[in-house]
Design an enzyme around this catalytic site. Structure first.
Site, PDB file in Angstrom:
ATOM      1  N   SER A 244       0.793  -1.238   0.000  1.00 34.18           N
ATOM      2  CA  SER A 244       0.000   0.000   0.000  1.00 34.18           C
ATOM      3  C   SER A 244       0.821   1.281   0.000  1.00 34.18           C
ATOM      4  CB  SER A 244      -0.954   0.006   1.205  1.00 34.18           C
ATOM      5  OG  SER A 244      -2.049  -0.854   0.978  1.00 34.18           O
TER       6      SER A 244
ATOM      7  N   LYS B   9      -0.150   3.713  -2.617  1.00 31.93           N
ATOM      8  CA  LYS B   9      -1.176   4.752  -2.493  1.00 31.93           C
ATOM      9  C   LYS B   9      -0.575   6.146  -2.341  1.00 31.93           C
ATOM     10  CE  LYS B   9      -4.651   1.575  -0.709  1.00 31.93           C
ATOM     11  NZ  LYS B   9      -4.350   0.458   0.169  1.00 31.93           N
TER      12      LYS B   9
ATOM     13  N   SER C 207      -6.089   3.357   4.680  1.00 27.93           N
ATOM     14  CA  SER C 207      -5.534   2.703   3.490  1.00 27.93           C
ATOM     15  C   SER C 207      -6.632   2.071   2.645  1.00 27.93           C
ATOM     16  CB  SER C 207      -4.501   1.633   3.898  1.00 27.93           C
ATOM     17  OG  SER C 207      -3.659   1.286   2.830  1.00 27.93           O
TER      18      SER C 207
END
Length: 291
Positions: free
Chosen positions: A75, A78, A134
């Site tokens: 993640s 992101k 997230s």
């Protein structure tokens, strides 16, 4: 902050040379259980597959361990999604959440901001939903809107990576979730470069430095409360940034803090213990400031 880092400089140079021969295939993370201790510089023990710490104020690399090795970053992806959105969108734009956005997170085992189909949410609020819990649903909604379409957005991510000099990064999704055909890859050094640039944006910094964000109920959406997964916010001067985890990537962390007139930015990839990455980051910042 540090002098006489000849050993680390040589290691960094060798890693940079080796990166030119690295295979672009996504490596499977096998986090090490044995700490690598930079004894020559009295650095704290660092774990996982890769660690990188830079003083962004001076440009000096404080510590580098396998920083040029390509690997999945989960993640942390992101961060690039947020960076691209901030270039493409107005914070006051409203995005309509679809059932596809919601099911994307649910069907792929991703973390979620618990968005509700039909809600119209501002880009600013969606950035909190993207970075704090997230949310893969938030990533999907933003990428779909500002590609336009997933392929278009991923192309923008990779173009942006090239513009930033991230030569060892390839994005295949806006959220870092596993994907048939390859999860993409990056390096600790590239992710630190991305964080350095993203943190120049005041909105990005405000988002990643926030512990909890509350969105009150309105006529076009329900209320939302999002809590940051980044435990680094207890560190003085912390700017948060991003956590990540998949089986392939292990536990990952991009962290940053402003201390004594210096901005320290670090990345940890492929950790085997979730909480230890935060302890390691804290120790690295304290070490860099005091030495």
């Amino acid at each position: 902050m540090h002098n006489g880092k000849a050993r680390l400089t040589v290691c960094a140079a060798l890693l940079t040379f080796a990166a030119g021969f690295a295979t672009p295939a996504v490596a499977q993370a096998t986090p090490t259980q044995t700490p690598v201790i930079q004894t020559a510089q009295n650095a704290p023990a660092v774990y996982g597959r890769a660690t990188y710490l830079i003083d962004a104020t001076t440009g000096k690399v404080e510590l580098s361990k396998q920083a040029a090795e390509r690997m999945p970053v989960a993640s942390l992806t992101k961060t690039m999604t947020a960076y691209v959105v901030l270039k493409e969108a107005k914070l006051t734009d409203k995005v309509t959440i679809t059932s596809a956005d919601v099911s994307h997170a649910d069907d792929n085992g991703g973390t979620s901001a618990d968005l509700r189909a039909g809600d119209r949410v501002t880009v600013k609020d969606l950035l909190y939903g993207l970075m704090l819990p997230s949310g893969a649903d938030a990533a999907h909604a933003l990428a779909r809107t500002y590609g336009p379409g997933m392929d278009g957005f991923i192309a923008k991510m990779n173009t942006t990576a090239k513009q930033l000099g991230m030569k060892d990064s390839l994005y295949t999704t806006p959220d870092g979730l596993p994907k048939a055909g390859g999860d993409g890859y990056s390096t600790a050094r590239d992710q630190a470069r991305l964080a350095e640039m993203a943190l120049r944006n005041k909105t990005f910094t405000a988002v990643t430095s926030t512990r909890t964000h509350y969105v009150p109920r309105a006529s076009d959406h329900k209320s939302y409360t999002w809590t940051n997964t980044n435990k680094m916010l207890d560190t003085p001067g912390a700017l948060g940034v991003k956590t990540g985890f998949t089986r392939a990537a292990g536990f990952c962390l991009t962290f940053a803090a402003d201390r004594d007139g210096h901005r320290l930015i670090g990345v940890i990839l492929g950790e085997s213990a979730s909480n230890r990455r935060f302890d390691t980051a804290q120790n690295l910042i304290d070490w860099a400031v005091k030495a």
